[in-house]
Design an enzyme around this catalytic site. Structure first.
Site, PDB file in Angstrom:
ATOM      1  N   ASP A 107      -2.800   6.528  -5.707  1.00 52.07           N
ATOM      2  CA  ASP A 107      -1.707   5.543  -5.788  1.00 52.07           C
ATOM      3  C   ASP A 107      -1.370   5.167  -7.229  1.00 52.07           C
ATOM      4  O   ASP A 107      -0.344   4.528  -7.472  1.00 52.07           O
ATOM      5  CB  ASP A 107      -2.085   4.261  -5.032  1.00 52.07           C
ATOM      6  CG  ASP A 107      -2.370   4.515  -3.564  1.00 52.07           C
ATOM      7  OD1 ASP A 107      -1.583   5.226  -2.930  1.00 52.07           O
ATOM      8  OD2 ASP A 107      -3.404   4.021  -3.070  1.00 52.07           O
ATOM      9  N   ASP A 139       0.527   1.687   1.215  1.00 57.55           N
ATOM     10  CA  ASP A 139      -0.246   2.798   1.747  1.00 57.55           C
ATOM     11  C   ASP A 139      -0.756   2.373   3.126  1.00 57.55           C
ATOM     12  O   ASP A 139      -0.810   1.188   3.438  1.00 57.55           O
ATOM     13  CB  ASP A 139      -1.419   3.085   0.800  1.00 57.55           C
ATOM     14  CG  ASP A 139      -2.105   4.396   1.120  1.00 57.55           C
ATOM     15  OD1 ASP A 139      -1.548   5.183   1.906  1.00 57.55           O
ATOM     16  OD2 ASP A 139      -3.214   4.621   0.605  1.00 57.55           O
ATOM     17  N   ASP A 166      -4.942   1.383  -3.091  1.00 59.84           N
ATOM     18  CA  ASP A 166      -6.362   1.143  -3.372  1.00 59.84           C
ATOM     19  C   ASP A 166      -7.082   2.393  -3.863  1.00 59.84           C
ATOM     20  O   ASP A 166      -8.280   2.351  -4.096  1.00 59.84           O
ATOM     21  CB  ASP A 166      -7.066   0.606  -2.111  1.00 59.84           C
ATOM     22  CG  ASP A 166      -7.059   1.626  -0.977  1.00 59.84           C
ATOM     23  OD1 ASP A 166      -6.333   2.633  -1.083  1.00 59.84           O
ATOM     24  OD2 ASP A 166      -7.785   1.398   0.020  1.00 59.84           O
TER      25      ASP A 166
END
Length: 793
Positions: free
Chosen positions: A540, A293, A536
Site C-alpha cells: 500500500d 484495502d 497496512d
C-alpha cells in the site's frame, strides 16, 4: 553472533549510533522562538516604543492581547508537542538485532554501526547495510521514485529509507545516523518532513505575507500626511498611524489556527490516533474519495484457515486430502513469509502438531507484484498464491471449483506443483493445481457504521485489493459499501485510458498490484478528487505516498506506519469518522473566524486609503481599535472555533473567507467614512466623531457576528451576548481607558442614523456577495465538467 555488549558500548562512546539531527519536530526552544520573534511582534514592539515616546500610554491596550496571544500560542504548541512525543514513542520504529548471539527487539535509534539486524517483509531499512545472509526484494521508490522491486543477495547494499517487500535476510549496518543515505539525502535537499502545506495554512500565510508588505508603506504615508500636510501634532500623527496599522494586522488569525490544530491533535491522540503532521487533518477533512484495502481495514487483520480442499485437476498426483495437508504444512514450515495469510497457515500447522518431512532447496518469498510465493523441495517445486496469477490463461479450469467460496466472501489460495525449479524469470513451465486453501477473514464489528457515516457525508469509497474481485465485492457488500456490486479485475486494466474510465465506473478493484494502486490514486486525483488511502502493508505504500492523505493501521507493517500521515494506533478503522469530523470542525470554524479577522483588516486598509485620498487624519485611536477587536472579533472568534461543525468543506479557503468578510469590511468603511465627512461638515469634535465611529463599528461587528454564526444555537447566543455585555461594560466603566468621550445630541443622532443605515447596507452587500459566490461555484463546476469531458475523450 553479532556484536558483544562491550563492542556496542565502544561504538556508542564513539558516537556511531543511529540517532540523527533530522527531527522534523520543533524543540521547545524553537517553539518559543518561533512564537516570540515574529515579524508582527517586531512591528508591535516598534509601535509600543513610538507610543511611549509620545506619551500615549493609554493606547497601549493592545499590548496585553499581544503578550497573551504569544503565551497561549507557546503553551498550546508545547502541550501538543508533548502529546505527540508520547504517541510517537508508542509508534517508534523497531528492529530485530543480534547481540551476543541473542535476538533482541530495540528501537532503531539504539542501533550502532556494525550491528547485525534481521530484515523481513514489511520492515523499513533504518540504516545503510550490506546483506550478509539470505535474500530480499526491496522497494527503493521512496528514494529513487522507481517502483520496481530490486533483489538483494549477500554482498549487496541496502539503502536506508527503502523497505523490504518480501524475503528475509541478515544484514550488517555500514552507515548509521547522519552518515546514512537517507540522512545525507535529506540534509542535501533540506526538505525532510517539510511536506506541502495544506490549503488553509497556505492561504493564511498568503494573507499574513501581503499584510506584512503593505503596512509599512501605508504607515509611512499616513504619518507623512497627518504631520506634514494636515499639520497634526507628533502625538496625534503617531496614534492615528498606529491605529491604522493595528487594524491591518491579523494578530490572532495565525494563533487561532495553531491552537485549533493543536487542540484537535491532542483530542485525536486521546483516541489513539497519531498525526505525523498536524496539517494532514485538513487534507483528510477535504477528502471526497477514500481508498481502502480489504484485509486489515474492512476486515480484521487476522485470518484463519477455514478449509483445505483438493483440486479435481490434481487427482493424478494426490490420492487423499491428508497428503495435500502434509504438503501444505511442509510448505508453511519452510516459508519465511510473515504476512497475515502465512500466520494463519502457521497457526493451522501448529494446531495440527505437524513436523517437516521435506528438505528445502530454495525459497521464493511471496510478492505483492506476482501474487505468489514458492518453495523448492528436493522432490519438486510448490507454489502458493492467487489462482488467477498462478494459472494465468488456465484459470478457467478451476474457476468453477472456487466460485462458491468467493461468493461467500472467503479468500481462496491455490496450492500447486510447478514443473520447473527456477522462478526468477516468472512461471515458464507447467503448473498443476493440487488444492485450495479457504481462508476466513471476518469483517470488523463496526465496519457497517463506519462506511454508513462516509456514505452520509458524500465520501465515495473505493476498495482496492490484491484479492479476487468477486471475494472483495462480497466482503464490501457485507460491510455496507455502496456500489460494491460494481467490481473489476485490475489485470484487465492494461492501459491508462481503461484505468481512468474504471475509477469512476467501479467501486471494487481486485487483483491490483502495488503499482496499479498508485496509478488508481493518481487517476482519481487527475479527475479532481481529493483522495485518502488507507493500508497496512508494504503493497500500500506507493499509493499512500501519492494520496492527499495516507492512513495506516499500526498492526500492519512498520514501513507503512512510518510512511503514513495518520496512524491508527489501535488499528481500529472506526476512528476514521473522528479524524474526518475533527478536520471539518477545524477548517470550517477557522474559516468562519478568519472572516471576522479579515473584516477588521479590510476596513483598516480601505479606511487608510480613504484617509490618504481625502487628505484627512485617520479617525480612530489604537485603544478604540483594541476595544472593537476584543469583543467583536478576538474573543468570539476563538470561542466559535471550538464549536462542533461537521459540514463538508466546499470551495477554496481564501475565496470563502474573502467573500464572507467583504460585505462587513465595505459596510464599515462606507459607514465610518460618511460619518467622518458629515462630522467635518457639522463641525463636530474629532474625539466625538471617533467615539461615534467606534460605536457604529461595534454595531456592525455584532451584525457580522450574528451572520457568520448562523445557524444560531444556545451556545452561540451565549457567546454573542457575553461579548455585547463586555463591550457595554467597558464603554460605561472603562471609557477613559478606551478613549471614549461624551457626545453631543447631534453626534448621537448621526451615530443612530448610520447604525440603522449600516444594517441595510450590510444586508444588501451580503446578498451581492452570495450571488457572486454562487456564480463562482457554478463556474468552478462547469470548469470541472469540461475537464472531465476532456479526460474522457
Amino acid at each position: 553472533m553479532g556484536l558483544t555488549q562491550q563492542q556496542v558500548q565502544e561504538r556508542i562512546d564513539q558516537g556511531l549510533t543511529n540517532e540523527t539531527d533530522l527531527s522534523t519536530d520543533k524543540t521547545t526552544k524553537e517553539i518559543i522562538i518561533s512564537n516570540t520573534f515574529t515579524y508582527f511582534n517586531l512591528i508591535f514592539l516598534i509601535i509600543t516604543v513610538l507610543l511611549c515616546l509620545v506619551g500615549s500610554f493609554r493606547n497601549l491596550t493592545f499590548l496585553p492581547i499581544v503578550i497573551g496571544n504569544t503565551l497561549i500560542g507557546i503553551i498550546q504548541e508545547v502541550r501538543a508537542k508533548r502529546t505527540l512525543d508520547k504517541m510517537n514513542l508508542l509508534n517508534a520504529p523497531h528492529a530485530i538485532v543480534v547481540r551476543d548471539g541473542v535476538k533482541q527487539k530495540i528501537e532503531t535509534e539504539q542501533l550502532v554501526q556494525d550491528d547485525e539486524i534481521i530484515l523481513e517483509a514489511g520492515n523499513q531499512i533504518c540504516a545503510d547495510a550490506v546483506v550478509v545472509e539470505g535474500s530480499v526484494q526491496v522497494n527503493e521508490s521512496l528514494l529513487t521514485g522507481e517502483a520496481d522491486e530490486v533483489e538483494k543477495n549477500p554482498g549487496d547494499e541496502l539503502f536506508s529509507g527503502s523497505f523490504v517487500v518480501s524475503g528475509q535476510c541478515h544484514a550488517e549496518l555500514t552507515h548509521v545516523g547522519n552518515e546514512s543515505y537517507i540522512a545525507k539525502l535529506s540534509q542535501e535537499a533540506k526538505t525532510m518532513g517539510s511536506g506541502e502545506q495544506s490549503e488553509m495554512i497556505r492561504s493564511i500565510n498568503q494573507i499574513v505575507k501581503w499584510v506584512g508588505i503593505v503596512i509599512i508603506p501605508i504607515g509611512l504615508l499616513l504619518f507623512y500626511q497627518s504631520h506634514f500636510i494636515n499639520h497634526e501634532t507628533i502625538r496625534r500623527s503617531v496614534t492615528a498611524t498606529v491605529a491604522a496599522i493595528i487594524g491591518m494586522i491579523p494578530e490572532g488569525l495565525y494563533l487561532l489556527t495553531t491552537i485549533a490544530l493543536a487542540l484537535s491533535t491532542m483530542k485525536l491522540a486521546s483516541r489513539k490516533v497519531l498525526l505525523h503532521d498536524m496539517k494532514s487533518i485538513e487534507a483528510l477533512a477535504r477528502v471526497d474519495v477514500l481508498c481502502v484495502d480489504k484485509t486489515g481495514t474492512i476486515t480484521e487483520p487476522t485470518m484463519n484457515v477455514k478449509q483445505i480442499i483438493c483440486s479435481k485437476n490434481g487427482k493424478n498426483l494426490l490420492h487423499t486430502p491428508e497428503e495435500l495437508q502434509e504438503l501444505l504444512v511442509d510448505y508453511t514450515l519452510a516459508s519465511n513469509d510473515n504476512n497475515a495469510t502465512m500466520q494463519a497457515l502457521r497457526t493451522f500447522a501448529e494446531n495440527d502438531g505437524a513436523t517437516p518431512h521435506r528438505m528445502v532447496v530454495e525459497r521464493y518469498p511471496f510478492s505483492s507484484t506476482t501474487k505468489y510465493g514458492a518453495i523448492v523441495f528436493t522432490e519438486g517445486t510448490y507454489i502458493l498464491g492467487a489462482p488467477e496469477f498462478v494459472l494465468r490463461d488456465a484459470y478457467a479450469t478451476v474457476e468453477e471449483e472456487i466460485t462458491t467460496f468467493t461468493k461467500d466472501g472467503d479468500r481462496v489460495l491455490l496450492f500447486a506443483k510447478y514443473a520447473g525449479t527456477d522462478l526468477k524469470h516468472g512461471l515458464t513451465e507447467e503448473v498443476i493445481p493440487l488444492g485450495f486453501v479457504i481462508l476466513a477473514n471476518p469483517i470488523r464489528e463496526n465496519a457497517k457504521q463506519t462506511f454508513e457515516y462516509f456514505n452520509n457525508q458524500g465520501v465515495a469509497i473505493k476498495v482496492i485489493s490484491g484479492d479476487n474481485p468477486g471475494t472483495v465485492s462480497e466482503v464490501a457488500l457485507q460491510a455496507g459499501i455502496l456500489g460494491a456490486e460494481n467490481y473489476v479485475d485490475a489485470t484487465t486494466l492494461d492501459t491508462a485510458a481503461k484505468l481512468r474510465d474504471a475509477v469512476e465506473q467501479y467501486t471494487v478493484f481486485g487483483r491490483v498490484t502495488p503499482k496499479q494502486k498508485q496509478k488508481l490514486v493518481k487517476a482519481l486525483q487527475i479527475k479532481g478528487h481529493t483522495v485518502a488511502m488507507t493500508g497496512d502493508g508494504v503493497n500500500d505504500i506507493l499509493a499512500m505516498k501519492d494520496a492527499d492523505c495516507s492512513v495506516a493501521m499500526a498492526s500492519g507493517s512498520e514501513a507503512a506506519a512510518q510512511a503514513a500521515q495518520v496512524v491508527l494506533l489501535d488499528s481500529d478503522f472506526a476512528h476514521m469518522p473522528d479524524v474526518v469530523y475533527e478536520g471539518r470542525r477545524v477548517v470550517n470554524n477557522v474559516q468562519r473566524s478568519a472572516s471576522l479577522f479579515l473584516v477588521k483588516n479590510i476596513f483598516s486598509l480601505l479606511m487608510a486609503v480613504f484617509s490618504m485620498v481625502l487628505m484627512i487624519t485617520y479617525p480612530l485611536e489604537p485603544a478604540q481599535v483594541s476595544l472593537i477587536s476584543m469583543f467583536t472579533i478576538g474573543a468570539p472568534g476563538f470561542l466559535l472555533a471550538l464549536e462542533p461543525n461537521k459540514n463538508r468543506i466546499e470551495g477554496r479557503f481564501i475565496t470563502n473567507v474573502l467573500l464572507k468578510a467583504l460585505p462587513g469590511g465595505l459596510t464599515d468603511v462606507i459607514a465610518v467614512g460618511a460619518l467622518v465627512m458629515l462630522g467635518s461638515v457639522f463641525g463636530l469634535p474629532d474625539a466625538s466623531v471617533a467615539t461615534a465611529a467606534t460605536l457604529v463599528l461595534s454595531v456592525v461587528g455584532f451584525m457580522i457576528l450574528f451572520k457568520i454564526s448562523e445557524p444560531l444555537n444556545k451556545m452561540k447566543y451565549g457567546v454573542i451576548f457575553l461579548n455585547i455585555f463586555g463591550l457595554v461594560f467597558s464603554g460605561i466603566f472603562l471609557k477613559k481607558l478606551f478613549a471614549l468621550s461624551d457626545m453631543s445630541n447631534r453626534c448621537i443622532l448621526l451615530m443612530v442614523v448610520f447604525g440603522f443605515a449600516a444594517e441595510s447596507l450590510f444586508r444588501y452587500l451580503t446578498l451581492i456577495a452570495e450571488k457572486l459566490r454562487a456564480r463562482y461555484e457554478k463556474k468552478q463546476k462547469y470548469t470541472g465538467y469540461k475537464r472531465k469531458r476532456k479526460l474522457r475523450r
